[in-house]
Scaffold this motif. Structure first.
Motif, PDB file in Angstrom:
ATOM      1  N   SER A 163      28.462  27.100  93.053  1.00 20.35           N
ATOM      2  CA  SER A 163      28.645  28.131  92.019  1.00 20.35           C
ATOM      3  C   SER A 163      30.060  28.679  92.003  1.00 20.35           C
ATOM      4  N   VAL A 171      26.657  29.021  86.204  1.00 17.51           N
ATOM      5  CA  VAL A 171      26.027  29.051  87.528  1.00 17.51           C
ATOM      6  C   VAL A 171      24.541  28.768  87.360  1.00 17.51           C
ATOM      7  N   GLU A 172      23.943  29.443  86.387  1.00 21.79           N
ATOM      8  CA  GLU A 172      22.523  29.252  86.142  1.00 21.79           C
ATOM      9  C   GLU A 172      22.207  27.793  85.819  1.00 21.79           C
ATOM     10  N   MET A 175      22.449  25.662  88.911  1.00 16.93           N
ATOM     11  CA  MET A 175      21.301  25.894  89.785  1.00 16.93           C
ATOM     12  C   MET A 175      20.059  25.177  89.252  1.00 16.93           C
ATOM     13  N   GLU A 192      25.872  28.626 100.146  1.00 13.06           N
ATOM     14  CA  GLU A 192      26.263  29.517  99.051  1.00 13.06           C
ATOM     15  C   GLU A 192      26.712  30.891  99.535  1.00 13.06           C
ATOM     16  N   ASN A 194      26.842  33.064  96.919  1.00 12.43           N
ATOM     17  CA  ASN A 194      26.010  33.726  95.925  1.00 12.43           C
ATOM     18  C   ASN A 194      24.571  33.692  96.433  1.00 12.43           C
ATOM     19  N   MET A 197      21.292  33.927  94.047  1.00  8.88           N
ATOM     20  CA  MET A 197      21.062  32.682  93.316  1.00  8.88           C
ATOM     21  C   MET A 197      20.472  31.620  94.225  1.00  8.88           C
TER      22      MET A 197
END
Lengths: 235, 326
Positions: A163, A171-172, A175, A192, A194, A197
């Motif tokens: 990400s 990012v979404e 993922m 990660e 993040n 997430m």
């Protein structure tokens, strides 16, 4: 599938990893979260045999792979998507994918099939196949890096900060593609920063602090954990 | 036009021009320079593989060139073997040197590698100069034979020229095939990002050693032809300055482009000779010309051509008509 037993790693005299033990079972997404400099990348690089010679034991499908040469490890079925994407900027998208296939170059008959698979996963790469890697946007480069990793047809995919530097919407998307890759049968070890997430898409997680694992458990449990929440989720 | 298509078209044009050039040149001296240019073309293709494709700054070309020249010269004059086995051995011999020199790349990167290769070139020159019982020392080696097919010997310079040109064309085809193969992509991958190549399971050390060996095989052939063209060689030719000249050929032509390296080789063989009338000013002017190209056209000649074609294609698209193949 993958098991680390009391792994230590050093940069010169500095010990970067202290007795790391972790396990990834077949079919799982496992995440490794932690702050900058906690040793997340070092853990992946130790598995891949890229940096240092780690002490301890790294087992993949029961076989000891500790400190083996990287090409051999890749041929066993572990592939890595390195931090910062590291696509080849002056090679075209197609050539980048060719490179991912390089460890399996003695099986050219499987190339088309694998190419189809990554193009189905990332249709944008098909549109851009003759463009230089360096001219893609950040999100597209991340997709290319993932696709390149998949071309080795790994059983286990190591992802280092996928990400990083991407807009939230991208990012979404990245993922989601990781979940899709996992559903198609590839086990994933995800590193990660993040944390939220990462935990959302993972089955289990480990928290790494200054080179040692401090918390481990089911992803939902970690998300509920007060300490994790305050340190990594900002709530 | 892009990538390999532009390369193939350019190669055909370049070799056609070189084939036509010989009868058009009147002076015997410039005919000789043209033959030298084709020999440099063969050698620069080797450098293109290690430097242009794989990105390793190799500063020891004069070493490879010297070793190859001496292998052919000594095998033909001392051992009495024919031209063909000697040419094969000089190619294999320099290829083997590539392996020997490639092994330090297990540890060295970037500038450290270039410094090591400079050292290699200089050591080679000193060995050639001082190992008199074998190399003949500063006196060099005389009476090196010209190539032959059976009893037909290429004593005529024009015959020799076309013979070298055909060899160069064959080697250019081999280099192109190599470039388009999986290994060619791996060479470029190691150049672009060595760590990434390692991380996805490419043995970048092995790839670099392979590039060094291939470079040696090419240079060995050019070097053997060089001895045979001159029929006399001596060690003072194989200087560091020559190694730099080969690197400059690749840069001026456009790094990473095979036709670029070839154009660079022809240009940098002729340029110094054509500037000779400047006498003591010649090095300064030569330096300025090279500097000018590197500053104002860093992508080299082929880079400029690619840029021009791209602009024309974009302009044509804007006008809403198809132009050429994209």
């Amino acid at each position: 599938m993958l098991r680390l037993e009391k792994v230590n790693a050093f940069y010169g005299h500095i010990q970067a990893l202290h007795e790391i033990s972790l396990e990834v079972a077949e079919g799982e997404i496992v995440c490794l979260i932690g702050a900058n400099g906690a040793g997340k990348t070092t853990t992946l690089m130790s598995i891949m045999g890229v940096v240092a010679t780690p002490q301890g034991k790294i087992l993949f499908q029961g076989e000891d792979i500790t400190g083996q040469p990287t090409p051999w490890i890749v041929s066993k079925g572990i592939s890595c998507v390195p931090e910062g994407r590291r696509i080849f900027p002056k090679l075209t998208v197609m050539e980048n994918l060719d490179m991912g296939f390089y460890p399996r170059r003695n099986r050219p008959e499987e190339f088309e099939e694998d190419l189809e698979r990554v193009f189905r996963l990332f249709p944008i790469l098909k549109e851009r196949k003759d463009q230089f890697g360096g001219t893609l946007s950040g999100g597209q480069q991340q997709m290319l890096s993932l696709a390149r990793g998949l071309m080795a047809r790994p059983k286990l995919l190591l992802l280092d900060e996928p990400s990083l530097g991407l807009a939230p919407l991208l990012v979404e998307q990245v993922m989601e593609s990781i979940v899709e890759i996992n559903k198609q049968g590839t086990t994933v070890l995800l590193v990660e920063q993040n944390a939220l997430m990462a935990l959302e898409i993972s089955h289990r997680g480990y928290v790494l602090e200054t080179g040692a694992i401090t918390i481990a458990g089911e992803a939902e449990r970690l998300m509920a954990d007060a300490q994790v929440r305050s340190s990594y989720l900002g709530t | 036009m892009r990538g390999s298509k532009l390369r193939n078209v350019s190669l055909v044009v370049i070799f056609a021009l070189l084939a036509c050039a010989e009868p058009l040149i009147a002076s015997r001296f410039y005919k000789f320079v043209l033959a030298l240019a084709v020999i440099n073309v063969i050698m620069v293709m080797g450098l293109h593989i290690i430097f242009g494709l794989t990105g390793q700054i190799f500063m020891g070309m004069a070493g490879f060139w010297g070793i190859g020249s001496y292998i052919l010269a000594l095998i033909t004059t001392r051992l009495g073997l024919g031209f063909w086995p000697a040419l094969l051995l000089s190619s294999l011999g320099v290829g083997l040197m590539g392996l020997v020199l490639g092994i330090p790349t297990l540890r060295l990167k970037g500038y450290y590698l270039s410094i090591t290769t400079i050292g290699f070139g200089e050591i080679t020159r000193f060995i050639l100069m001082n190992w008199s019982p074998v190399t003949g020392g500063v006196f060099g080696v005389f009476n090196i034979p010209r190539p032959n097919f059976g009893s037909f010997v290429f004593t005529n310079d024009a015959h020799f020229y076309y013979f070298s040109l055909v060899l160069a064309a064959i080697l250019a085809v081999i280099a192109s095939i190599l470039e388009d193969s999986k290994y060619g992509t791996a060479f470029k991958g190691v150049r672009d990002d060595e760590l990434a190549a390692d991380a996805i399971g490419i043995d970048s050390t092995g790839i670099k050693v392979m590039a060094f060996i291939t470079c040696g095989l090419f240079v060995g052939i050019g070097a053997g032809l060089y001895s045979s063209l001159l029929t006399y060689i001596s060690p003072e030719v194989f200087t560091l300055e020559e190694s730099f000249r080969f690197v400059t050929m690749v840069l001026i032509g456009g790094i990473g482009s095979l036709p670029g390296a070839i154009v660079g080789a022809v240009l940098l063989t002729f340029l110094p000779e054509m500037l000779r009338f400047l006498q003591s000013w010649y090095l300064a002017i030569y330096g300025l010309i090279v500097l000018g190209i590197v500053i104002y056209q860093p992508a080299g000649i082929m880079g400029a051509l690619q840029g021009y074609l791209d602009r024309r294609m974009i302009a044509a698209r804007r006008e809403g008509k198809e132009y050429g193949a994209s």
